[in-house]
Scaffold this motif. Structure first.
Motif, PDB file in Angstrom:
ATOM      1  N   THR A 188      41.672  32.455  36.427  1.00 24.49           N
ATOM      2  CA  THR A 188      40.774  33.578  36.161  1.00 24.49           C
ATOM      3  C   THR A 188      41.204  34.290  34.888  1.00 24.49           C
ATOM      4  O   THR A 188      42.399  34.431  34.632  1.00 24.49           O
ATOM      5  N   ALA A 189      40.230  34.742  34.108  1.00 24.59           N
ATOM      6  CA  ALA A 189      40.529  35.474  32.882  1.00 24.59           C
ATOM      7  C   ALA A 189      41.370  36.702  33.195  1.00 24.59           C
ATOM      8  O   ALA A 189      41.196  37.341  34.235  1.00 24.59           O
ATOM      9  N   HIS A 190      42.275  37.015  32.268  1.00 27.63           N
ATOM     10  CA  HIS A 190      43.248  38.092  32.497  1.00 27.63           C
ATOM     11  C   HIS A 190      42.565  39.404  32.847  1.00 27.63           C
ATOM     12  O   HIS A 190      42.978  40.112  33.764  1.00 27.63           O
ATOM     13  N   GLU A 191      41.516  39.769  32.092  1.00 22.59           N
ATOM     14  CA  GLU A 191      40.890  41.071  32.299  1.00 22.59           C
ATOM     15  C   GLU A 191      40.114  41.159  33.610  1.00 22.59           C
ATOM     16  O   GLU A 191      39.731  42.244  34.029  1.00 22.59           O
ATOM     17  N   GLU A 192      39.862  40.015  34.272  1.00 22.06           N
ATOM     18  CA  GLU A 192      39.127  40.028  35.535  1.00 22.06           C
ATOM     19  C   GLU A 192      40.049  39.968  36.744  1.00 22.06           C
ATOM     20  O   GLU A 192      39.596  40.171  37.869  1.00 22.06           O
ATOM     21  N   GLN A 193      41.314  39.679  36.537  1.00 19.70           N
ATOM     22  CA  GLN A 193      42.204  39.445  37.670  1.00 19.70           C
ATOM     23  C   GLN A 193      42.329  40.664  38.575  1.00 19.70           C
ATOM     24  O   GLN A 193      42.357  40.539  39.793  1.00 19.70           O
ATOM     25  N   GLU A 194      42.418  41.878  37.969  1.00 17.47           N
ATOM     26  CA  GLU A 194      42.638  43.058  38.784  1.00 17.47           C
ATOM     27  C   GLU A 194      41.437  43.339  39.689  1.00 17.47           C
ATOM     28  O   GLU A 194      41.566  44.020  40.699  1.00 17.47           O
ATOM     29  N   TYR A 195      40.244  42.826  39.337  1.00 18.79           N
ATOM     30  CA  TYR A 195      39.070  43.041  40.159  1.00 18.79           C
ATOM     31  C   TYR A 195      38.796  41.872  41.095  1.00 18.79           C
ATOM     32  O   TYR A 195      38.235  42.055  42.170  1.00 18.79           O
ATOM     33  N   SER A 196      39.174  40.679  40.673  1.00 18.44           N
ATOM     34  CA  SER A 196      38.889  39.506  41.483  1.00 18.44           C
ATOM     35  C   SER A 196      39.955  39.245  42.538  1.00 18.44           C
ATOM     36  O   SER A 196      39.758  38.430  43.427  1.00 18.44           O
ATOM     37  N   VAL A 197      41.107  39.944  42.467  1.00 21.75           N
ATOM     38  CA  VAL A 197      42.183  39.671  43.414  1.00 21.75           C
ATOM     39  C   VAL A 197      41.732  39.964  44.845  1.00 21.75           C
ATOM     40  O   VAL A 197      42.164  39.302  45.789  1.00 21.75           O
ATOM     41  N   ASP A 198      40.829  40.932  45.022  1.00 22.43           N
ATOM     42  CA  ASP A 198      40.350  41.247  46.365  1.00 22.43           C
ATOM     43  C   ASP A 198      39.450  40.153  46.931  1.00 22.43           C
ATOM     44  O   ASP A 198      39.243  40.089  48.145  1.00 22.43           O
ATOM     45  N   THR A 199      38.911  39.313  46.061  1.00 21.67           N
ATOM     46  CA  THR A 199      38.013  38.260  46.547  1.00 21.67           C
ATOM     47  C   THR A 199      38.776  37.118  47.196  1.00 21.67           C
ATOM     48  O   THR A 199      38.154  36.207  47.740  1.00 21.67           O
ATOM     49  N   ALA A 200      40.105  37.149  47.139  1.00 21.98           N
ATOM     50  CA  ALA A 200      40.880  36.081  47.773  1.00 21.98           C
ATOM     51  C   ALA A 200      40.660  36.057  49.279  1.00 21.98           C
ATOM     52  O   ALA A 200      40.849  35.019  49.927  1.00 21.98           O
ATOM     53  N   VAL A 201      40.246  37.184  49.855  1.00 18.90           N
ATOM     54  CA  VAL A 201      39.985  37.207  51.295  1.00 18.90           C
ATOM     55  C   VAL A 201      38.848  36.260  51.648  1.00 18.90           C
ATOM     56  O   VAL A 201      38.800  35.719  52.765  1.00 18.90           O
ATOM     57  N   ALA A 202      37.946  36.033  50.689  1.00 18.94           N
ATOM     58  CA  ALA A 202      36.863  35.082  50.936  1.00 18.94           C
ATOM     59  C   ALA A 202      37.417  33.669  51.092  1.00 18.94           C
ATOM     60  O   ALA A 202      36.858  32.857  51.848  1.00 18.94           O
ATOM     61  N   GLY A 203      38.522  33.360  50.401  1.00 20.75           N
ATOM     62  CA  GLY A 203      39.156  32.057  50.595  1.00 20.75           C
ATOM     63  C   GLY A 203      39.671  31.900  52.016  1.00 20.75           C
ATOM     64  O   GLY A 203      39.571  30.821  52.615  1.00 20.75           O
ATOM     65  N   ALA A 204      40.234  32.989  52.558  1.00 22.63           N
ATOM     66  CA  ALA A 204      40.695  32.942  53.947  1.00 22.63           C
ATOM     67  C   ALA A 204      39.520  32.741  54.897  1.00 22.63           C
ATOM     68  O   ALA A 204      39.627  32.003  55.886  1.00 22.63           O
ATOM     69  N   LEU A 205      38.391  33.390  54.596  1.00 22.23           N
ATOM     70  CA  LEU A 205      37.212  33.205  55.447  1.00 22.23           C
ATOM     71  C   LEU A 205      36.689  31.774  55.352  1.00 22.23           C
ATOM     72  O   LEU A 205      36.264  31.191  56.362  1.00 22.23           O
ATOM     73  N   GLY A 206      36.720  31.219  54.124  1.00 21.92           N
ATOM     74  CA  GLY A 206      36.304  29.824  53.982  1.00 21.92           C
ATOM     75  C   GLY A 206      37.214  28.879  54.749  1.00 21.92           C
ATOM     76  O   GLY A 206      36.753  27.949  55.423  1.00 21.92           O
ATOM     77  N   GLY A 207      38.539  29.131  54.662  1.00 16.63           N
ATOM     78  CA  GLY A 207      39.466  28.326  55.454  1.00 16.63           C
ATOM     79  C   GLY A 207      39.246  28.528  56.945  1.00 16.63           C
ATOM     80  O   GLY A 207      39.439  27.605  57.749  1.00 16.63           O
TER      81      GLY A 207
END
Length: 209
Positions: free
Chosen positions: A173-192
């Motif tokens: 992920t682009a550096h400037e988007e990381q601080e906002y996209s880090v919360d979307t990792a929970v969607a990976g847990a939901l996908g798993g």
């Protein structure tokens, strides 16, 4: 020289000496005032230089915060102090505005990212579960112990999906988007978790039938 002329001459010399004394006192007073003004000017210059140093340090701090948040490529190099500053807003106002802009939230579209992280988490957990199934088939001679090869990734599917999402965010992920996209990792847990539900469904069906 007669006494009258000598007396007149003496008065002239006395008047000249008095004038010179007054001039000397006046010169001494002006010299003292000039010395005081010079001392005040030096103090004013020192204070102004200290103020400018403080402004430069503050500007460097804002630049570091900008670089930390958005990356050096987005922030660019810290500009050198301008030799001549054009007339305009006060430096304090400019720095306040810059600091506020650096800390303003950036509106990134996250709905699509949530979906992508969910798909990524599901795919990563599914692939590892399928690999576990293949190992189970290949290790058929080990008896029921071989089932651990498929049971472990199936049970840990939400965690595996979360790891896949966080890894993608950190390294892709682009550096400037990381601080906002880090919360979307929970969607990976939901996908798993979807893989975990599928595995649970198979287990229930197997037990019932």
């Amino acid at each position: 020289m007669d006494p009258q002329t000598a007396r007149g001459r003496y008065k002239e010399l006395a008047a000249e000496a008095g004038r010179l004394l007054h001039a000397s006192d006046d010169a001494r007073r002006r010299l003292t005032e000039a010395e005081a003004e010079r001392t005040a000017a030096y103090a004013s210059v020192e204070a102004e230089l200290a103020h400018l140093d403080g402004l430069e340090e503050r500007a460097a701090g804002i630049w570091r915060e900008l670089t930390t948040r958005f990356g050096r490529d987005a922030a660019g190099l810290l500009p050198e102090p301008a030799g001549r500053v054009a007339r305009g807003p006060d430096a304090e106002v400019l720095l306040d505005d810059a600091h506020q802009r650096v800390r303003e939230p950036v509106d990134y579209p996250l709905a699509g990212r949530y979906a992508r992280m969910g798909v990524l988490g599901f795919a990563a957990a599914l692939v590892l579960t399928l690999i576990g199934m293949e190992l189970t088939i290949a290790l058929h001679h080990l008896g029921k112990v071989r089932l651990l090869a498929v049971a472990a990734p199936a049970l840990a599917a939400p965690w595996l999906g979360y790891l896949a999402a966080t890894g993608w965010i950190r390294y892709r992920t682009a550096h400037e988007e990381q601080e906002y996209s880090v919360d979307t990792a929970v969607a990976g847990a939901l996908g798993g978790g979807g893989v975990w539900l599928i595995a649970l469904t198979f287990i229930v069906i197997r037990v019932v039938t």
